[in-house]
Design a protein around this motif. Structure first.
Motif, PDB file in Angstrom:
ATOM      1  N   GLN A  86      20.076  68.322  47.814  1.00 34.61           N
ATOM      2  CA  GLN A  86      20.842  67.711  46.722  1.00 34.61           C
ATOM      3  C   GLN A  86      22.100  68.477  46.339  1.00 34.61           C
ATOM      4  OE1 GLN A  86      17.364  66.984  44.049  1.00 34.61           O
ATOM      5  NE2 GLN A  86      18.109  64.888  44.165  1.00 34.61           N
ATOM      6  N   CYS A  87      22.725  69.054  47.365  1.00 35.56           N
ATOM      7  CA  CYS A  87      24.050  69.658  47.171  1.00 35.56           C
ATOM      8  C   CYS A  87      25.009  68.530  46.760  1.00 35.56           C
ATOM      9  CB  CYS A  87      24.491  70.279  48.499  1.00 35.56           C
ATOM     10  SG  CYS A  87      26.053  71.136  48.420  1.00 35.56           S
ATOM     11  N   ASN A  88      25.974  68.817  45.884  1.00 34.92           N
ATOM     12  CA  ASN A  88      26.863  67.750  45.409  1.00 34.92           C
ATOM     13  C   ASN A  88      27.887  67.333  46.458  1.00 34.92           C
ATOM     14  OD1 ASN A  88      26.376  69.739  42.823  1.00 34.92           O
ATOM     15  ND2 ASN A  88      26.175  67.576  42.318  1.00 34.92           N
ATOM     16  N   ASP A  89      28.656  68.312  46.926  1.00 37.03           N
ATOM     17  CA  ASP A  89      29.796  67.980  47.778  1.00 37.03           C
ATOM     18  C   ASP A  89      29.840  68.852  49.031  1.00 37.03           C
ATOM     19  OD1 ASP A  89      30.716  66.264  45.669  1.00 37.03           O
ATOM     20  OD2 ASP A  89      31.612  67.998  44.692  1.00 37.03           O
ATOM     21  N   ILE A  90      30.503  68.325  50.057  1.00 40.61           N
ATOM     22  CA  ILE A  90      30.702  69.134  51.266  1.00 40.61           C
ATOM     23  C   ILE A  90      32.178  69.113  51.680  1.00 40.61           C
ATOM     24  CG2 ILE A  90      28.369  68.819  52.166  1.00 40.61           C
ATOM     25  CD1 ILE A  90      29.554  66.758  54.147  1.00 40.61           C
ATOM     26  N   GLN A  91      32.548  70.162  52.398  1.00 35.56           N
ATOM     27  CA  GLN A  91      33.913  70.299  52.896  1.00 35.56           C
ATOM     28  C   GLN A  91      33.776  70.926  54.267  1.00 35.56           C
ATOM     29  OE1 GLN A  91      36.292  72.545  50.078  1.00 35.56           O
ATOM     30  NE2 GLN A  91      37.911  72.895  51.567  1.00 35.56           N
ATOM     31  N   GLY A  92      34.492  70.396  55.253  1.00 37.05           N
ATOM     32  CA  GLY A  92      34.373  71.009  56.575  1.00 37.05           C
ATOM     33  C   GLY A  92      34.858  70.088  57.676  1.00 37.05           C
TER      34      GLY A  92
ATOM     35  N   GLY B 278      24.646  74.154  35.213  1.00 41.32           N
ATOM     36  CA  GLY B 278      25.654  73.133  34.926  1.00 41.32           C
ATOM     37  C   GLY B 278      26.846  73.119  35.871  1.00 41.32           C
ATOM     38  N   LEU B 279      26.732  73.824  37.005  1.00 38.47           N
ATOM     39  CA  LEU B 279      27.836  73.832  37.969  1.00 38.47           C
ATOM     40  C   LEU B 279      27.616  72.773  39.050  1.00 38.47           C
ATOM     41  CD1 LEU B 279      28.144  77.682  38.736  1.00 38.47           C
ATOM     42  CD2 LEU B 279      29.107  76.396  36.843  1.00 38.47           C
ATOM     43  N   ARG B 280      28.714  72.198  39.539  1.00 36.79           N
ATOM     44  CA  ARG B 280      28.636  71.371  40.749  1.00 36.79           C
ATOM     45  C   ARG B 280      28.702  72.322  41.937  1.00 36.79           C
ATOM     46  NH1 ARG B 280      29.435  65.829  40.623  1.00 36.79           N
ATOM     47  NH2 ARG B 280      30.054  65.680  42.795  1.00 36.79           N
ATOM     48  N   VAL B 281      28.118  71.924  43.052  1.00 32.75           N
ATOM     49  CA  VAL B 281      28.097  72.808  44.216  1.00 32.75           C
ATOM     50  C   VAL B 281      28.783  72.151  45.410  1.00 32.75           C
ATOM     51  CG1 VAL B 281      26.635  74.133  45.786  1.00 32.75           C
ATOM     52  CG2 VAL B 281      25.911  73.786  43.426  1.00 32.75           C
ATOM     53  N   THR B 282      29.683  72.902  46.055  1.00 37.18           N
ATOM     54  CA  THR B 282      30.299  72.464  47.304  1.00 37.18           C
ATOM     55  C   THR B 282      29.846  73.395  48.423  1.00 37.18           C
ATOM     56  OG1 THR B 282      32.304  71.766  46.139  1.00 37.18           O
ATOM     57  CG2 THR B 282      32.483  72.016  48.514  1.00 37.18           C
ATOM     58  N   ALA B 283      29.422  72.830  49.533  1.00 37.24           N
ATOM     59  CA  ALA B 283      29.128  73.633  50.717  1.00 37.24           C
ATOM     60  C   ALA B 283      30.380  73.659  51.580  1.00 37.24           C
ATOM     61  CB  ALA B 283      27.953  73.039  51.482  1.00 37.24           C
ATOM     62  N   GLU B 284      30.826  74.869  51.949  1.00 38.45           N
ATOM     63  CA  GLU B 284      32.037  75.026  52.756  1.00 38.45           C
ATOM     64  C   GLU B 284      31.700  75.083  54.240  1.00 38.45           C
ATOM     65  OE1 GLU B 284      33.558  78.907  50.876  1.00 38.45           O
ATOM     66  OE2 GLU B 284      35.290  77.585  50.927  1.00 38.45           O
ATOM     67  N   GLY B 285      32.612  74.659  55.061  1.00 37.70           N
ATOM     68  CA  GLY B 285      32.471  74.825  56.510  1.00 37.70           C
ATOM     69  C   GLY B 285      31.355  73.990  57.119  1.00 37.70           C
TER      70      GLY B 285
ATOM     71  N   PRO C 113      33.511  81.184  32.936  1.00 34.75           N
ATOM     72  CA  PRO C 113      33.617  79.745  32.666  1.00 34.75           C
ATOM     73  C   PRO C 113      33.808  78.905  33.931  1.00 34.75           C
ATOM     74  CG  PRO C 113      35.725  80.799  32.242  1.00 34.75           C
ATOM     75  CD  PRO C 113      34.785  81.884  32.681  1.00 34.75           C
ATOM     76  N   PHE C 114      32.805  78.905  34.818  1.00 36.33           N
ATOM     77  CA  PHE C 114      32.954  78.142  36.058  1.00 36.33           C
ATOM     78  C   PHE C 114      32.441  76.709  35.937  1.00 36.33           C
ATOM     79  CE2 PHE C 114      32.410  82.525  37.936  1.00 36.33           C
ATOM     80  CZ  PHE C 114      33.752  82.694  38.187  1.00 36.33           C
ATOM     81  N   ASP C 115      33.120  75.818  36.665  1.00 32.11           N
ATOM     82  CA  ASP C 115      32.684  74.427  36.743  1.00 32.11           C
ATOM     83  C   ASP C 115      32.015  74.133  38.076  1.00 32.11           C
ATOM     84  OD1 ASP C 115      34.171  73.185  34.289  1.00 32.11           O
ATOM     85  OD2 ASP C 115      35.646  74.448  35.297  1.00 32.11           O
ATOM     86  N   ARG C 116      32.334  74.952  39.067  1.00 31.61           N
ATOM     87  CA  ARG C 116      31.885  74.660  40.433  1.00 31.61           C
ATOM     88  C   ARG C 116      31.621  75.959  41.181  1.00 31.61           C
ATOM     89  NH1 ARG C 116      32.709  70.361  43.900  1.00 31.61           N
ATOM     90  NH2 ARG C 116      34.072  69.330  42.409  1.00 31.61           N
ATOM     91  N   LEU C 117      30.647  75.887  42.094  1.00 31.80           N
ATOM     92  CA  LEU C 117      30.380  77.018  42.979  1.00 31.80           C
ATOM     93  C   LEU C 117      30.517  76.544  44.418  1.00 31.80           C
ATOM     94  CD1 LEU C 117      27.701  79.736  42.727  1.00 31.80           C
ATOM     95  CD2 LEU C 117      27.650  78.279  44.753  1.00 31.80           C
ATOM     96  N   LYS C 118      31.258  77.299  45.225  1.00 32.86           N
ATOM     97  CA  LYS C 118      31.424  76.942  46.634  1.00 32.86           C
ATOM     98  C   LYS C 118      30.664  77.948  47.487  1.00 32.86           C
ATOM     99  CE  LYS C 118      35.261  74.975  47.881  1.00 32.86           C
ATOM    100  NZ  LYS C 118      36.679  74.681  48.229  1.00 32.86           N
ATOM    101  N   ILE C 119      29.669  77.461  48.192  1.00 33.51           N
ATOM    102  CA  ILE C 119      28.850  78.343  49.038  1.00 33.51           C
ATOM    103  C   ILE C 119      29.631  78.686  50.299  1.00 33.51           C
ATOM    104  CG2 ILE C 119      26.697  78.571  50.332  1.00 33.51           C
ATOM    105  CD1 ILE C 119      25.444  76.533  48.461  1.00 33.51           C
TER     106      ILE C 119
END
Ligand code: C2E
Ligand code: MG
Ligand code: MG
Ligand code: MG
Length: 288
Positions: free
Chosen positions: A248-254, A227-234, A192-198
């Motif tokens: 069209q990645c949803n979110d980024i973090q880094g 149906g998952l949102r995607v965050t790119a890490e780093g 049951p995931f809502d988000r995937l972090k690459i």
């Protein structure tokens, strides 16, 4: 990541390794008092939506301010905490700090907390989480839990059960460091995931390793289809952010946007209503 495994070499006696072992024993002894003596603290790293270039969430990351050794990163003590049976207490602390901060921030802001696979197997996990969130007076939707592939793949019934129960409580679930293990995107549909972090190893290679770009694009496309949102890490460079925007990645973090920072700095950022920069020309966005 899997393709880098096995590059270590070893010798019969290595003084550096001996020192490492002694260090670990020292930490194992010291961690027992770390919580009690307020040596642990939490930093929060902003997560930024690529569509608006504004902050949509934070990830809570624990640190240990050791009296003699200075600040120790989680990579050096989480495993020790797990083996000492302290991971549940540490997570409770991180969650309480996160829920308290969420209560002070705008309602759209979610805070992500990392869950250890050991903790995820505990029967009491969901009651503990529920109590902490209730005490802080925030909606469970404001808390997202991050679990790694290995945590869910070595599945016992209890792990899956707990994931479903956390979801039923209203919390969100993210799969962290995706791509470092051996799970396929197809296996993800069972959870049951809502988000995937690459994982950041893929993002790091995005500019230099031509083979990784289509992999990242496929991860984003398939996750979103599911149906998952995607965050790119780093994400560290403008070029990486540009490629991820194209995909069209949803979110980024880094570090490009911000390293993890203390609670006071997060609050300052929101209270001042100051503009958020750091994503280059034309990427300036007002927060709040
Ligand atoms: P993670 O959950 O994948 O967290 C992201 C890590 O990447 C953090 O390292 C963060 O500081 C670092 N990072 C963020 N942006 C960049 C970037 O642009 N470049 C690079 N090179 N690194 C970046 P940190 O804080 O050292 O945490 C390491 C790992 O420790 C975390 O990986 C997570 O698995 C674990 N961890 C952290 N806090 C907790 C916790 O409260 N509980 C548990 N169980 N694990 C935790
Ligand atoms: Mg994480
Ligand atoms: Mg991660
Ligand atoms: Mg990681």
């Amino acid at each position: 990541r899997a393709k880098d495994a096995g590059r270590g070499t070893w010798r019969l006696f290595d003084p550096a390794m001996d020192r490492q072992l002694q260090d670990r024993r020292g930490l194992q002894r010291d961690i027992k008092s770390a919580l009690r003596e307020d040596q642990l603290f939490v930093e929060f790293q902003p997560v930024v939506a690529l569509s608006t270039r504004s902050i949509v969430g934070l990830e809570a990351l624990v640190r240990w301010e050791h009296p003699d050794r200075g600040i120790i990163p989680p990579g050096e003590f989480i495993e020790i905490a797990e083996r000492s049976g302290l991971i549940g207490a540490i997570t409770a602390f991180v969650l309480a700090e996160s829920a308290a901060l969420a209560a002070q921030l705008p309602g759209f802001m979610a805070i992500a907390v990392n869950l250890s696979p050991l903790h995820l197997r505990e029967a009491w996990l969901v009651d503990q989480v529920s109590e902490i969130i209730q005490q802080a007076g925030v909606a469970p939707e404001r808390i997202e839990f991050e679990v790694t592939e290995t945590a869910v793949l070595e599945t016992e019934g209890r792990t899956i059960d707990n994931l479903h129960r956390l979801r039923a409580l209203g919390c969100r679930i993210a799969i962290d460091d995706f791509g470092t293990g051996y799970s396929s995107l197809a296996t993800l549909s069972r959870f049951p995931f809502d988000r995937l972090k690459i994982d950041r190893s893929f993002i790091n290679d995005l500019e230099h390793n031509a083979a990784d770009a289509p992999i990242v694009k496929a991860m984003i496309d398939l996750s979103q289809t599911m149906g998952l949102r995607v965050t790119a890490e780093g994400v560290e460079t403008e070029r990486q952010a540009a490629i991820l925007t194209l995909y069209q990645c949803n979110d980024i973090q880094g570090f490009l946007y911000s390293p993890p920072v203390r609670k006071a700095q997060v609050l300052q950022l929101f209270e001042s209503g100051r503009t958020v920069t750091g994503l280059g020309v034309g990427c300036v966005e007002t927060v709040s």
